[in-house]
Design a protein around this motif. Structure first.
Motif, PDB file in Angstrom:
ATOM      1  N   SER A 104     -19.594   4.767  11.747  1.00 33.21           N
ATOM      2  CA  SER A 104     -19.805   6.159  11.326  1.00 33.21           C
ATOM      3  C   SER A 104     -20.131   6.266   9.842  1.00 33.21           C
ATOM      4  CB  SER A 104     -18.560   6.992  11.638  1.00 33.21           C
ATOM      5  OG  SER A 104     -17.459   6.506  10.890  1.00 33.21           O
ATOM      6  N   LYS A 105     -20.044   5.154   9.101  1.00 31.33           N
ATOM      7  CA  LYS A 105     -20.344   5.100   7.661  1.00 31.33           C
ATOM      8  C   LYS A 105     -19.528   6.139   6.886  1.00 31.33           C
ATOM      9  CE  LYS A 105     -25.156   3.945   8.689  1.00 31.33           C
ATOM     10  NZ  LYS A 105     -25.034   2.506   8.793  1.00 31.33           N
ATOM     11  N   SER A 106     -18.257   6.279   7.287  1.00 28.04           N
ATOM     12  CA  SER A 106     -17.438   7.301   6.636  1.00 28.04           C
ATOM     13  C   SER A 106     -15.972   6.890   6.665  1.00 28.04           C
ATOM     14  CB  SER A 106     -17.613   8.637   7.361  1.00 28.04           C
ATOM     15  OG  SER A 106     -17.166   8.486   8.696  1.00 28.04           O
ATOM     16  N   ILE A 107     -15.136   7.728   6.022  1.00 32.17           N
ATOM     17  CA  ILE A 107     -13.682   7.503   6.056  1.00 32.17           C
ATOM     18  C   ILE A 107     -13.173   8.020   7.399  1.00 32.17           C
ATOM     19  CG2 ILE A 107     -11.492   8.168   5.016  1.00 32.17           C
ATOM     20  CD1 ILE A 107     -13.002   8.503   2.354  1.00 32.17           C
ATOM     21  N   ILE A 108     -12.452   7.160   8.120  1.00 26.39           N
ATOM     22  CA  ILE A 108     -11.949   7.622   9.421  1.00 26.39           C
ATOM     23  C   ILE A 108     -10.442   7.860   9.383  1.00 26.39           C
ATOM     24  CG2 ILE A 108     -13.785   6.691  10.874  1.00 26.39           C
ATOM     25  CD1 ILE A 108     -11.895   4.276  11.407  1.00 26.39           C
ATOM     26  N   ALA A 109      -9.783   7.446   8.313  1.00 26.05           N
ATOM     27  CA  ALA A 109      -8.350   7.717   8.198  1.00 26.05           C
ATOM     28  C   ALA A 109      -7.954   7.655   6.732  1.00 26.05           C
ATOM     29  CB  ALA A 109      -7.548   6.698   8.999  1.00 26.05           C
ATOM     30  N   ALA A 110      -6.955   8.445   6.384  1.00 29.44           N
ATOM     31  CA  ALA A 110      -6.442   8.419   5.009  1.00 29.44           C
ATOM     32  C   ALA A 110      -4.963   8.755   5.043  1.00 29.44           C
ATOM     33  CB  ALA A 110      -7.195   9.425   4.141  1.00 29.44           C
ATOM     34  N   GLY A 111      -4.199   8.143   4.148  1.00 26.42           N
ATOM     35  CA  GLY A 111      -2.765   8.437   4.086  1.00 26.42           C
ATOM     36  C   GLY A 111      -1.949   7.191   3.829  1.00 26.42           C
ATOM     37  N   ASP A 112      -0.652   7.289   4.197  1.00 27.91           N
ATOM     38  CA  ASP A 112       0.247   6.156   4.040  1.00 27.91           C
ATOM     39  C   ASP A 112      -0.088   5.117   5.129  1.00 27.91           C
ATOM     40  OD1 ASP A 112       2.363   4.377   4.271  1.00 27.91           O
ATOM     41  OD2 ASP A 112       3.832   5.855   3.574  1.00 27.91           O
ATOM     42  N   PRO A 113      -0.372   3.879   4.758  1.00 30.03           N
ATOM     43  CA  PRO A 113      -0.783   2.908   5.772  1.00 30.03           C
ATOM     44  C   PRO A 113       0.267   2.687   6.865  1.00 30.03           C
ATOM     45  CG  PRO A 113      -0.477   1.847   3.619  1.00 30.03           C
ATOM     46  CD  PRO A 113      -0.418   3.312   3.411  1.00 30.03           C
ATOM     47  N   ARG A 114       1.558   2.770   6.504  1.00 26.95           N
ATOM     48  CA  ARG A 114       2.603   2.564   7.516  1.00 26.95           C
ATOM     49  C   ARG A 114       2.600   3.707   8.527  1.00 26.95           C
ATOM     50  NH1 ARG A 114       4.012   0.227   2.769  1.00 26.95           N
ATOM     51  NH2 ARG A 114       3.938   2.313   1.878  1.00 26.95           N
ATOM     52  N   GLU A 115       2.376   4.924   8.037  1.00 28.45           N
ATOM     53  CA  GLU A 115       2.316   6.083   8.934  1.00 28.45           C
ATOM     54  C   GLU A 115       1.098   5.984   9.843  1.00 28.45           C
ATOM     55  OE1 GLU A 115       4.427   8.798   9.239  1.00 28.45           O
ATOM     56  OE2 GLU A 115       5.716   7.408   8.142  1.00 28.45           O
ATOM     57  N   LEU A 116      -0.028   5.611   9.239  1.00 29.49           N
ATOM     58  CA  LEU A 116      -1.263   5.497  10.042  1.00 29.49           C
ATOM     59  C   LEU A 116      -1.079   4.465  11.130  1.00 29.49           C
ATOM     60  CD1 LEU A 116      -4.124   5.531   7.362  1.00 29.49           C
ATOM     61  CD2 LEU A 116      -3.523   7.329   8.973  1.00 29.49           C
ATOM     62  N   SER A 117      -0.413   3.383  10.776  1.00 28.28           N
ATOM     63  CA  SER A 117      -0.203   2.305  11.737  1.00 28.28           C
ATOM     64  C   SER A 117       0.607   2.797  12.931  1.00 28.28           C
ATOM     65  CB  SER A 117       0.517   1.162  11.017  1.00 28.28           C
ATOM     66  OG  SER A 117       1.130   0.313  11.915  1.00 28.28           O
ATOM     67  N   LYS A 118       1.583   3.676  12.670  1.00 27.32           N
ATOM     68  CA  LYS A 118       2.473   4.133  13.752  1.00 27.32           C
ATOM     69  C   LYS A 118       1.893   5.323  14.502  1.00 27.32           C
ATOM     70  CE  LYS A 118       6.646   2.939  11.278  1.00 27.32           C
ATOM     71  NZ  LYS A 118       7.500   3.559  10.278  1.00 27.32           N
ATOM     72  N   ARG A 119       1.213   6.234  13.774  1.00 26.69           N
ATOM     73  CA  ARG A 119       0.955   7.544  14.375  1.00 26.69           C
ATOM     74  C   ARG A 119      -0.514   7.908  14.593  1.00 26.69           C
ATOM     75  NH1 ARG A 119       5.554   8.322  11.279  1.00 26.69           N
ATOM     76  NH2 ARG A 119       7.315   8.745  12.651  1.00 26.69           N
ATOM     77  N   SER A 120      -1.409   7.082  14.155  1.00 24.18           N
ATOM     78  CA  SER A 120      -2.807   7.508  14.283  1.00 24.18           C
ATOM     79  C   SER A 120      -3.246   7.575  15.746  1.00 24.18           C
ATOM     80  CB  SER A 120      -3.714   6.538  13.524  1.00 24.18           C
ATOM     81  OG  SER A 120      -5.053   6.917  13.721  1.00 24.18           O
ATOM     82  N   ASP A 121      -4.009   8.618  16.058  1.00 23.77           N
ATOM     83  CA  ASP A 121      -4.548   8.763  17.422  1.00 23.77           C
ATOM     84  C   ASP A 121      -5.921   8.118  17.547  1.00 23.77           C
ATOM     85  OD1 ASP A 121      -2.382  10.241  18.154  1.00 23.77           O
ATOM     86  OD2 ASP A 121      -3.278  12.144  17.478  1.00 23.77           O
ATOM     87  N   ASP A 122      -6.496   7.788  16.407  1.00 25.42           N
ATOM     88  CA  ASP A 122      -7.859   7.249  16.437  1.00 25.42           C
ATOM     89  C   ASP A 122      -7.832   5.800  16.929  1.00 25.42           C
ATOM     90  OD1 ASP A 122     -10.361   6.138  15.774  1.00 25.42           O
ATOM     91  OD2 ASP A 122     -10.668   7.661  14.233  1.00 25.42           O
ATOM     92  N   PRO A 123      -8.542   5.511  18.026  1.00 19.70           N
ATOM     93  CA  PRO A 123      -8.507   4.134  18.556  1.00 19.70           C
ATOM     94  C   PRO A 123      -8.998   3.099  17.551  1.00 19.70           C
ATOM     95  CG  PRO A 123     -10.186   5.460  19.670  1.00 19.70           C
ATOM     96  CD  PRO A 123      -9.382   6.397  18.829  1.00 19.70           C
ATOM     97  N   ARG A 124      -9.939   3.493  16.662  1.00 20.70           N
ATOM     98  CA  ARG A 124     -10.459   2.540  15.666  1.00 20.70           C
ATOM     99  C   ARG A 124      -9.359   2.157  14.679  1.00 20.70           C
ATOM    100  NH1 ARG A 124     -15.282   6.432  13.998  1.00 20.70           N
ATOM    101  NH2 ARG A 124     -13.495   7.824  14.157  1.00 20.70           N
ATOM    102  N   GLY A 177       0.809  -1.224   0.000  1.00 22.46           N
ATOM    103  CA  GLY A 177       0.000   0.000   0.000  1.00 22.46           C
ATOM    104  C   GLY A 177       0.839   1.270   0.000  1.00 22.46           C
ATOM    105  N   LYS A 178       0.566   2.175  -0.916  1.00 24.56           N
ATOM    106  CA  LYS A 178       1.216   3.499  -0.887  1.00 24.56           C
ATOM    107  C   LYS A 178       0.295   4.510  -0.203  1.00 24.56           C
ATOM    108  CE  LYS A 178       3.966   2.872  -5.091  1.00 24.56           C
ATOM    109  NZ  LYS A 178       4.152   3.302  -6.490  1.00 24.56           N
ATOM    110  N   HIS A 179      -0.966   4.432  -0.540  1.00 23.02           N
ATOM    111  CA  HIS A 179      -1.965   5.272   0.127  1.00 23.02           C
ATOM    112  C   HIS A 179      -3.154   4.396   0.494  1.00 23.02           C
ATOM    113  CE1 HIS A 179       0.230   8.396  -2.141  1.00 23.02           C
ATOM    114  NE2 HIS A 179       0.052   9.074  -1.013  1.00 23.02           N
ATOM    115  N   CYS A 180      -3.899   4.842   1.464  1.00 25.98           N
ATOM    116  CA  CYS A 180      -5.086   4.068   1.828  1.00 25.98           C
ATOM    117  C   CYS A 180      -6.154   4.985   2.407  1.00 25.98           C
ATOM    118  CB  CYS A 180      -4.736   2.981   2.844  1.00 25.98           C
ATOM    119  SG  CYS A 180      -4.398   3.603   4.492  1.00 25.98           S
ATOM    120  N   ILE A 181      -7.374   4.475   2.413  1.00 27.14           N
ATOM    121  CA  ILE A 181      -8.413   5.093   3.229  1.00 27.14           C
ATOM    122  C   ILE A 181      -9.003   3.982   4.083  1.00 27.14           C
ATOM    123  CG2 ILE A 181      -9.069   7.009   1.722  1.00 27.14           C
ATOM    124  CD1 ILE A 181     -11.442   5.236   0.794  1.00 27.14           C
TER     125      ILE A 181
END
Lengths: 248, 394
Positions: free
Chosen positions: A214-234, A204-208
């Motif tokens: 919530s029936k919506s996008i809760i995160a978007a970006g580089d999956p590796r970055e999201l894995s390390k840095r996301s604050d969203d518990p989901r 993956g280079k980008h992901c949503i």
């Protein structure tokens, strides 16, 4: 300047009165490997079906290179699609399955069609299986054959629904390598539906990330970055394979 | 003991479990609140006894009262028993009774949590029974929806057919010959046998009646006209419906549930042009040929009985048949058979493409395809007969 290939605008999708995702917007750039993530039942595969024009949205629209895929008439498709089960035509051999788009939409002579089909089958590691029926193949082989069929008209864009689901780790890793190779060497834009964390991290280079509640996008970006840095518990619970309560 | 006797096996299994090792005792705390003291080992193996006891003690508890399940004395509990306790708690709470699983040891409390025995109970949704009028309404709406689907399908097929006329290269002609072979050549033996037997039986039933009036020779007229106008086309259509119509519906149904139809669409092929039109054309072309064979075999059946059992010579029978059966009679049957072929193909394909719900859906749609087609064949036959009568064919 970004070269946007797919534009999803304010899309609301669902069926039988059930809304799966509401008002979703995102873009996929040319040459990307774009992953649609989310837990089971959030509407990832349904989103892909809307993106390829198999379903009509409740509202909003999808544009691929400026065209609405749901309004496409018969004719050579501008993209290839691999379904989760492979969806090879059961009454045809592997060769016939892969050759079908060439026979339908090109005026190539039979020997040229054979050369292309054999080359595509070799590319996905299925040399020597051309005469076999889909029922004689393993799940992984069916998926590879489906990728060969999706690529046979040399599209610039390919959609893959759960390419590694149900495969052993070795076969899944081989498929990941194949997808990366196609992206690197041919510049193919790849849209992948997946919840296989290892595969997502590899290709993956980008992901949503789509969310069922919530029936919506809760995160978007580089999956590796999201894995390390996301604050969203989901998001954290998804990437770290934790129950949501623990991630909170 | 007889091996495999389920009742005896169950009794033997129960004996190995021994007596239940739990006790339930109703009690009241200092503030007068009711509770049920549970003690011992609560196990799935004694679930029936446990459920009976729980029901007995909780039966008289009224709305507004409290009936906690006191787990302090529980030594061990498994998932089956916990499922019963959490279900009882939810049921009592929905009845307005205060009920919690209290004083559980840590190990037991973990299981309580796993079975959601410590989360708030939602309001029970009452399922209203569906009334007769409601059922009738739903069934009617279902039929209206099916009719809409059929009409939409017919419209789409017409559009697809016209598109193929404009651009013949967009149809899947490769499928045509194999389909004609499958539905035509492969069906010939059964068409031959069935129609010969139908002609034979019709002649057997009719011959004595005609003989009584000295009109035996008219057996040739009866068999000839009945076969070419009605029995030949209709019997052939029924055979093809059972053989090929069911196969079309099952084949397309399987393709639908396996996403093969979606795959075709994403490859730029229209399922109607790719799958339906070749089948419809194949059946329309093959049905008259099968009907001609059927006509010949039906008349051969009549000929066999006439020459073997009645005082009719072969030449006499053939001459009488030639006098009675005209080309227009044969053509009536052939036109009907082509219409039957179209109906079989369209109904079967429509049902196949409307399949949802996996293997069970394929079976349901295949059955529906055969039943609907048979019904339609009779309707078309009646309409065509009236139409030909209207045109002056007697």
């Amino acid at each position: 300047m970004n070269d946007v290939l797919i534009r999803v605008e304010d899309l609301t999708i669902g069926w039988d009165g059930v809304v799966l995702q509401a008002g979703v917007s995102f873009e996929v750039e040319r040459g990307d490997i774009f992953v649609l993530l989310g837990s089971s039942g959030c509407g990832k595969s349904t989103m892909m079906r809307h993106m390829v024009g198999l379903e009509n949205p409740i509202s909003g629209r999808v544009m691929i290179a400026g065209h609405d895929p749901s309004k496409r008439d018969v004719g050579a498709p501008p993209f290839g699609v691999m379904f989760q089960s492979g969806a090879l035509l059961a009454s045809m051999t592997l060769w016939e399955n892969v050759a079908l788009p060439l026979q339908g939409w090109t005026d190539l002579p039979p020997d040229a069609i054979d050369a292309i089909v054999q080359a595509k089958l070799r590319l996905v590691g299925l040399q020597g299986t051309a005469a076999q029926m889909p029922s004689e193949l393993s799940g992984g082989m069916k998926k590879r054959a489906a990728i060969a069929r999706a690529m046979v008209l040399e599209p610039a864009l390919i959609f893959l629904d759960e390419p590694s689901a149900g495969l052993d780790p070795v076969t899944a890793a081989e498929l990941d390598r194949l997808i990366l190779g196609l992206n690197d060497n041919l510049g193919l834009t790849v849209v992948v539906v997946s919840h296989d964390l290892e595969s997502i991290a590899t290709i993956g280079k980008h992901c949503i990330m789509l969310d069922r509640e919530s029936k919506s996008i809760i995160a978007a970006g580089d999956p590796r970055e999201l894995s390390k840095r996301s604050d969203d518990p989901r998001v954290r619970s998804f990437f770290h394979r934790e129950p949501l309560e623990a991630a909170r | 003991m007889r091996a495999g006797d389920p009742a005896r096996s169950l009794a033997a299994f129960r004996r190995t479990l021994g007596a239940p090792r739990f006790e339930l005792e109703p009690a009241r705390d200092a503030e007068g609140r009711g509770r049920l003291m549970l003690r011992g080992r609560l196990a799935f193996s004694h679930a029936a006894a446990l459920w009976r006891e729980l029901r007995k003690h909780s039966m008289g508890v009224q709305r507004g009262q409290t009936f906690d399940l006191d787990m302090a004395g529980v030594e061990s509990i498994d998932g089956g028993a916990m499922a019963l306790l959490t279900h009882l708690r939810a049921e009592l709470q929905q009845r307005g009774v205060g009920c919690e699983l209290v004083h559980a040891a840590d190990s037991v409390q973990q299981l309580v949590h796993m079975y959601s025995g410590d989360v708030a109970v939602g309001r029970r949704k009452r399922r209203r029974p569906i009334g007769t009028l409601d059922q009738l309404g739903r069934a009617t709406m279902g039929i209206v929806h099916e009719v809409q689907l059929v009409l939409a399908f017919l419209g789409q097929v017409t559009v697809a057919g016209l598109a193929v006329v404009r651009a013949p290269g967009t149809a899947n002609w490769r499928e045509l010959t194999p389909t004609m072979e499958r539905v035509g050549a492969d069906a010939t033996p059964i068409v031959v046998l069935i129609n010969f037997l139908v002609g034979l039986v019709t002649a057997l039933q009719s011959a004595p009646q005609l003989e009584r009036f000295g009109a035996s020779i008219f057996l040739a007229d009866l068999i000839g006209l009945a076969t070419v106008r009605e029995l030949g086309p209709l019997m052939t259509a029924i055979i093809v419906c059972g053989r090929s119509g069911a196969a079309f519906a099952a084949e397309l149904g399987s393709m639908k549930v396996n996403e093969e139809i979606d795959a075709l669409r994403t490859m730029g092929f229209a399922p109607l042009r790719f799958l339906v039109l070749p089948r419809a054309l194949a059946l329309m072309a093959v049905m008259p040929l099968l009907t001609l064979i059927a006509d010949a075999m039906g008349m051969l059946g009549g000929f066999t009985i006439a020459t073997l059992t009645l005082d009719i010579t072969p030449i006499g029978y053939l001459n009488e048949t030639q006098k009675a059966v005209g080309l227009d009679d044969v053509m009536q049957g052939l036109v009907k058979s082509s219409m039957f072929g179209l109906a079989i193909a369209l109904i079967s394909c429509q049902q196949g493409l409307a399949t949802t719900g996996g293997a069970e859906g394929v079976g349901r749609r295949t059955t529906a395809a055969v039943v609907t087609t048979l019904f339609s064949l009779i309707l078309i036959d009646a309409a065509a007969t009236i139409f030909f009568r209207g045109l002056g064919y007697e």
